[in-house]
Design a protein around this motif. Structure first.
Motif, mmCIF file in Angstrom:
data_model
loop_
_atom_site.group_PDB
_atom_site.id
_atom_site.type_symbol
_atom_site.label_atom_id
_atom_site.label_comp_id
_atom_site.label_asym_id
_atom_site.label_seq_id
_atom_site.Cartn_x
_atom_site.Cartn_y
_atom_site.Cartn_z
ATOM 1 N N ILE A 101 0.842 -1.205 0.000
ATOM 2 C CA ILE A 101 0.000 0.000 0.000
ATOM 3 C C ILE A 101 0.871 1.247 0.000
ATOM 4 C CG2 ILE A 101 -1.560 1.383 1.450
ATOM 5 C CD1 ILE A 101 -2.920 -1.338 2.219
ATOM 6 N N ASN A 102 1.867 1.286 0.869
ATOM 7 C CA ASN A 102 2.754 2.448 0.937
ATOM 8 C C ASN A 102 3.508 2.660 -0.369
ATOM 9 O OD1 ASN A 102 2.062 3.244 3.544
ATOM 10 N ND2 ASN A 102 3.509 1.819 4.462
ATOM 11 N N GLY A 103 3.917 1.565 -1.015
ATOM 12 C CA GLY A 103 4.599 1.677 -2.300
ATOM 13 C C GLY A 103 3.687 2.236 -3.378
ATOM 14 N N LEU A 104 2.449 1.802 -3.395
ATOM 15 C CA LEU A 104 1.485 2.306 -4.380
ATOM 16 C C LEU A 104 1.196 3.791 -4.148
ATOM 17 C CD1 LEU A 104 -0.971 -0.728 -4.378
ATOM 18 C CD2 LEU A 104 0.505 -0.024 -6.280
ATOM 19 N N ILE A 105 1.075 4.184 -2.883
ATOM 20 C CA ILE A 105 0.840 5.595 -2.564
ATOM 21 C C ILE A 105 2.043 6.435 -2.976
ATOM 22 C CG2 ILE A 105 0.560 7.240 -0.657
ATOM 23 C CD1 ILE A 105 -1.156 5.041 0.726
ATOM 24 N N ALA A 106 3.243 5.946 -2.715
ATOM 25 C CA ALA A 106 4.452 6.676 -3.109
ATOM 26 C C ALA A 106 4.509 6.836 -4.629
ATOM 27 C CB ALA A 106 5.696 5.954 -2.596
ATOM 28 N N GLU A 107 4.146 5.783 -5.356
ATOM 29 C CA GLU A 107 4.138 5.868 -6.815
ATOM 30 C C GLU A 107 3.114 6.886 -7.294
ATOM 31 O OE1 GLU A 107 3.493 3.144 -10.806
ATOM 32 O OE2 GLU A 107 3.738 2.128 -8.877
ATOM 33 N N GLU A 108 1.969 6.921 -6.636
ATOM 34 C CA GLU A 108 0.939 7.891 -6.997
ATOM 35 C C GLU A 108 1.445 9.319 -6.798
ATOM 36 O OE1 GLU A 108 -3.741 8.840 -5.940
ATOM 37 O OE2 GLU A 108 -2.628 7.436 -4.703
ATOM 38 N N HIS A 109 2.103 9.569 -5.684
ATOM 39 C CA HIS A 109 2.647 10.912 -5.408
ATOM 40 C C HIS A 109 3.716 11.274 -6.436
ATOM 41 C CE1 HIS A 109 0.956 11.730 -1.251
ATOM 42 N NE2 HIS A 109 0.554 10.502 -1.523
ATOM 43 N N GLU A 110 4.577 10.319 -6.742
ATOM 44 C CA GLU A 110 5.641 10.565 -7.721
ATOM 45 C C GLU A 110 5.043 10.867 -9.099
ATOM 46 O OE1 GLU A 110 9.129 8.128 -10.069
ATOM 47 O OE2 GLU A 110 8.581 7.456 -8.051
ATOM 48 N N LEU A 111 4.033 10.123 -9.462
ATOM 49 C CA LEU A 111 3.394 10.319 -10.754
ATOM 50 C C LEU A 111 2.753 11.701 -10.847
ATOM 51 C CD1 LEU A 111 2.766 8.966 -13.441
ATOM 52 C CD2 LEU A 111 0.745 7.969 -12.384
ATOM 53 N N ARG A 112 2.115 12.132 -9.789
ATOM 54 C CA ARG A 112 1.490 13.463 -9.788
ATOM 55 C C ARG A 112 2.561 14.558 -9.877
ATOM 56 N NH1 ARG A 112 -3.917 12.906 -9.097
ATOM 57 N NH2 ARG A 112 -4.660 11.075 -7.943
ATOM 58 N N ALA A 113 3.688 14.344 -9.228
ATOM 59 C CA ALA A 113 4.791 15.312 -9.309
ATOM 60 C C ALA A 113 5.364 15.350 -10.726
ATOM 61 C CB ALA A 113 5.884 14.951 -8.302
ATOM 62 N N ARG A 114 5.466 14.190 -11.350
ATOM 63 C CA ARG A 114 5.968 14.132 -12.728
ATOM 64 C C ARG A 114 5.014 14.829 -13.688
ATOM 65 N NH1 ARG A 114 7.132 8.471 -14.545
ATOM 66 N NH2 ARG A 114 8.050 9.577 -16.296
ATOM 67 N N LEU A 115 3.715 14.716 -13.425
ATOM 68 C CA LEU A 115 2.732 15.422 -14.251
ATOM 69 C C LEU A 115 2.915 16.927 -14.088
ATOM 70 C CD1 LEU A 115 0.185 15.474 -16.081
ATOM 71 C CD2 LEU A 115 -1.161 15.454 -13.971
ATOM 72 N N ALA A 116 3.061 17.382 -12.859
ATOM 73 C CA ALA A 116 3.240 18.817 -12.588
ATOM 74 C C ALA A 116 4.507 19.349 -13.240
ATOM 75 C CB ALA A 116 3.266 19.063 -11.082
ATOM 76 N N ALA A 117 5.531 18.492 -13.337
ATOM 77 C CA ALA A 117 6.798 18.900 -13.945
ATOM 78 C C ALA A 117 6.765 18.755 -15.469
ATOM 79 C CB ALA A 117 7.941 18.072 -13.368
ATOM 80 N N GLY A 118 5.666 18.253 -16.011
ATOM 81 C CA GLY A 118 5.555 18.094 -17.453
ATOM 82 C C GLY A 118 6.283 16.881 -18.005
ATOM 83 N N GLU A 119 6.618 15.935 -17.132
ATOM 84 C CA GLU A 119 7.369 14.749 -17.559
ATOM 85 C C GLU A 119 6.477 13.649 -18.115
ATOM 86 O OE1 GLU A 119 9.716 13.538 -14.226
ATOM 87 O OE2 GLU A 119 10.710 15.479 -14.069
#
Length: 81
Positions: free
Chosen positions: A10-28
């Motif tokens: 669960i923690n790994g999936l949540i971390a991936e979700e946060h990382e993905l949202r940050a990558r979206l914000a950065a335009g990656e």
């Protein structure tokens, strides 16, 4: 699978979700790619939480939590409708 293993997942999936949202914000990543993966992550999280709740319930009622198996994602998704 033990409760700690499920919580780690669960923690790994949540971390991936946060990382993905940050990558979206950065335009990656594109919004479409982000959305597709977020849907997949949310479904996996629902499945993990369902399994953890069922394991805890079995333990509470004196049953073996190891007998609880993950339910198919489509079945878990139907609970929210």
């Amino acid at each position: 699978m033990k409760d700690d293993d499920i919580l780690t997942r669960i923690n790994g999936l949540i971390a991936e979700e946060h990382e993905l949202r940050a990558r979206l914000a950065a335009g990656e990543v594109s919004a479409e790619d982000e959305n597709d993966r977020i849907v997949s992550l949310e479904r996996a999280l629902d499945q993990c939480w369902d399994l953890l709740r069922r394991r805890r319930a079995r333990r509470e009622f004196g049953e073996d939590p190891r007998d609880a198996a993950p339910r198919p994602i489509d079945e878990v998704d139907s609970y929210q409708q």
